[in-house]
Design a protein around this motif. Structure first.
Motif, mmCIF file in Angstrom:
data_model
loop_
_atom_site.group_PDB
_atom_site.id
_atom_site.type_symbol
_atom_site.label_atom_id
_atom_site.label_comp_id
_atom_site.label_asym_id
_atom_site.label_seq_id
_atom_site.Cartn_x
_atom_site.Cartn_y
_atom_site.Cartn_z
ATOM 1 N N GLU A 106 1.039 -1.371 -0.083
ATOM 2 C CA GLU A 106 0.093 0.265 0.124
ATOM 3 C C GLU A 106 0.879 1.206 -0.114
ATOM 4 O OE1 GLU A 106 -2.393 -0.378 3.503
ATOM 5 O OE2 GLU A 106 -4.031 -1.888 2.324
ATOM 6 N N LYS A 107 1.997 1.479 0.814
ATOM 7 C CA LYS A 107 2.725 2.397 0.773
ATOM 8 C C LYS A 107 3.788 2.589 -0.525
ATOM 9 C CE LYS A 107 2.154 4.064 4.839
ATOM 10 N NZ LYS A 107 1.510 5.479 5.008
ATOM 11 N N ASP A 108 3.989 1.417 -1.034
ATOM 12 C CA ASP A 108 4.436 1.409 -2.234
ATOM 13 C C ASP A 108 3.745 2.273 -3.308
ATOM 14 O OD1 ASP A 108 6.831 0.858 -4.312
ATOM 15 O OD2 ASP A 108 5.635 -1.089 -4.746
ATOM 16 N N VAL A 109 2.553 1.738 -3.497
ATOM 17 C CA VAL A 109 1.452 2.265 -4.392
ATOM 18 C C VAL A 109 1.471 3.836 -4.016
ATOM 19 C CG1 VAL A 109 -1.019 2.445 -5.009
ATOM 20 C CG2 VAL A 109 0.177 0.312 -4.706
ATOM 21 N N GLN A 110 1.241 4.263 -2.639
ATOM 22 C CA GLN A 110 1.119 5.735 -2.362
ATOM 23 C C GLN A 110 2.400 6.548 -2.912
ATOM 24 O OE1 GLN A 110 0.336 5.849 1.785
ATOM 25 N NE2 GLN A 110 -1.359 4.672 1.602
ATOM 26 N N TRP A 111 3.280 5.780 -2.612
ATOM 27 C CA TRP A 111 4.939 6.732 -2.839
ATOM 28 C C TRP A 111 5.115 6.758 -4.596
ATOM 29 C CZ3 TRP A 111 7.759 9.964 -0.302
ATOM 30 C CH2 TRP A 111 7.815 10.018 1.072
ATOM 31 N N THR A 112 4.566 5.670 -5.168
ATOM 32 C CA THR A 112 4.589 5.773 -6.474
ATOM 33 C C THR A 112 3.523 6.876 -7.345
ATOM 34 O OG1 THR A 112 5.425 3.310 -6.610
ATOM 35 C CG2 THR A 112 4.284 4.383 -8.919
ATOM 36 N N ASN A 113 2.679 6.811 -6.756
ATOM 37 C CA ASN A 113 1.589 7.801 -7.194
ATOM 38 C C ASN A 113 1.945 9.348 -6.986
ATOM 39 O OD1 ASN A 113 0.067 5.815 -8.206
ATOM 40 N ND2 ASN A 113 -1.334 5.785 -6.454
ATOM 41 N N TYR A 114 2.716 9.302 -5.599
ATOM 42 C CA TYR A 114 3.156 10.575 -5.481
ATOM 43 C C TYR A 114 4.133 11.181 -6.283
ATOM 44 C CZ TYR A 114 5.356 14.202 -2.672
ATOM 45 O OH TYR A 114 5.959 15.238 -1.954
ATOM 46 N N CYS A 115 5.139 10.142 -6.464
ATOM 47 C CA CYS A 115 6.462 10.582 -7.207
ATOM 48 C C CYS A 115 5.954 10.988 -8.736
ATOM 49 C CB CYS A 115 7.136 9.382 -7.185
ATOM 50 S SG CYS A 115 8.281 9.093 -5.922
ATOM 51 N N VAL A 116 5.071 10.170 -9.093
ATOM 52 C CA VAL A 116 4.498 10.098 -10.770
ATOM 53 C C VAL A 116 3.805 11.667 -10.910
ATOM 54 C CG1 VAL A 116 2.876 9.368 -12.419
ATOM 55 C CG2 VAL A 116 4.312 7.897 -11.340
ATOM 56 N N SER A 117 3.000 11.945 -9.714
ATOM 57 C CA SER A 117 2.280 13.273 -9.487
ATOM 58 C C SER A 117 3.274 14.380 -9.647
ATOM 59 C CB SER A 117 1.192 13.116 -8.300
ATOM 60 O OG SER A 117 0.471 14.418 -8.493
ATOM 61 N N LEU A 118 4.162 14.192 -8.711
ATOM 62 C CA LEU A 118 5.255 15.183 -8.578
ATOM 63 C C LEU A 118 5.996 15.495 -9.782
ATOM 64 C CD1 LEU A 118 6.478 17.336 -6.572
ATOM 65 C CD2 LEU A 118 8.434 15.325 -5.970
ATOM 66 N N LEU A 119 6.464 14.396 -10.461
ATOM 67 C CA LEU A 119 7.043 14.545 -11.577
ATOM 68 C C LEU A 119 6.622 15.182 -12.918
ATOM 69 C CD1 LEU A 119 9.289 11.215 -11.697
ATOM 70 C CD2 LEU A 119 9.973 13.313 -10.961
ATOM 71 N N SER A 120 5.076 14.846 -13.091
ATOM 72 C CA SER A 120 4.275 15.435 -13.946
ATOM 73 C C SER A 120 4.110 16.868 -13.971
ATOM 74 C CB SER A 120 2.791 14.554 -14.103
ATOM 75 O OG SER A 120 2.154 14.827 -12.866
#
Length: 201
Positions: free
Chosen positions: A13-27
């Motif tokens: 769950e944390k992996d999914v959250q951090w991935t989504n956060y990083c993708v959102s940040l990079l975008s």
């Protein structure tokens, strides 16, 4: 057993959250938006089948005893990488963050854990920096390529962060394993002779 299941669930769950956060940040940054085009080239540059075909052709075209030991060992590592990643994916069967619609995917490659591109990129990096060291002028471009390939998997939403880290670790371990079983020049020549049907190369 329940405790380990809870830990695994929490980690994913944390992996999914951090991935989504990083993708959102990079975008949010135009640089990373434009990088998506280059990410497609990076994806192709580290494709397993492409590497296998290109490297086999490289061995055939060069036909050099001086390079043969390195070429055969590299090929063995590439095959090992494809097999290891495919087996792990078949067992874990973790779905990708976003379904791939623009690429034909079959079998284990439908799954996300671990990242085969990351494992292959870091295997190649360790191979050419530790096992068969290239001139130091190639070190920075090769390192930049391996890191960029790993980063591109996140930007393209092909993998979660944990998939990429696991892939990179697997690639390093594969290179270290290859170092342990390093094929001799004589054996490499014999293998090439058997494959080509020729006694000499």
């Amino acid at each position: 057993m329940k405790t380990s299941s809870r830990i695994l669930k929490y980690t994913l769950e944390k992996d999914v959250q951090w991935t989504n956060y990083c993708v959102s940040l990079l975008s949010k940054y135009s640089f990373f938006k434009s990088l998506k085009i280059n990410c497609k080239f990076l994806e192709i540059s580290c494709d397993g089948i492409a590497w296998l075909i290109t490297w086999t052709a490289f061995i055939w075209i060069m036909n050099s005893k001086a390079l043969l030991q390195m070429q055969v060992n590299m090929l063995v590592g590439l095959i090992l990488d494809i097999v290891v990643v495919a087996v792990i994916k078949s067992f874990v069967r973790r779905r990708r963050p976003v379904a791939i619609k623009d690429t034909l995917v079959i079998g284990p490659d439908k799954f996300s854990f671990p990242s085969g591109h990351a494992s292959r990129a870091f295997y190649v990096l360790i191979f050419f920096t530790k096992l068969y060291s290239l001139n130091f002028v190639f070190l920075m471009p090769l390192t930049a390529w391996a890191v960029s390939v790993a980063l591109s998997r996140l930007i393209l939403q092909r993998h979660y962060i944990l998939d990429i880290f696991a892939g990179a670790i697997i690639g390093v371990l594969e290179a270290r394993f290859l170092e342990f079983i390093w094929i001799s020049e004589t054996f490499a020549i014999n293998i090439a002779g058997l494959v080509s049907g020729s006694e000499e190369i």
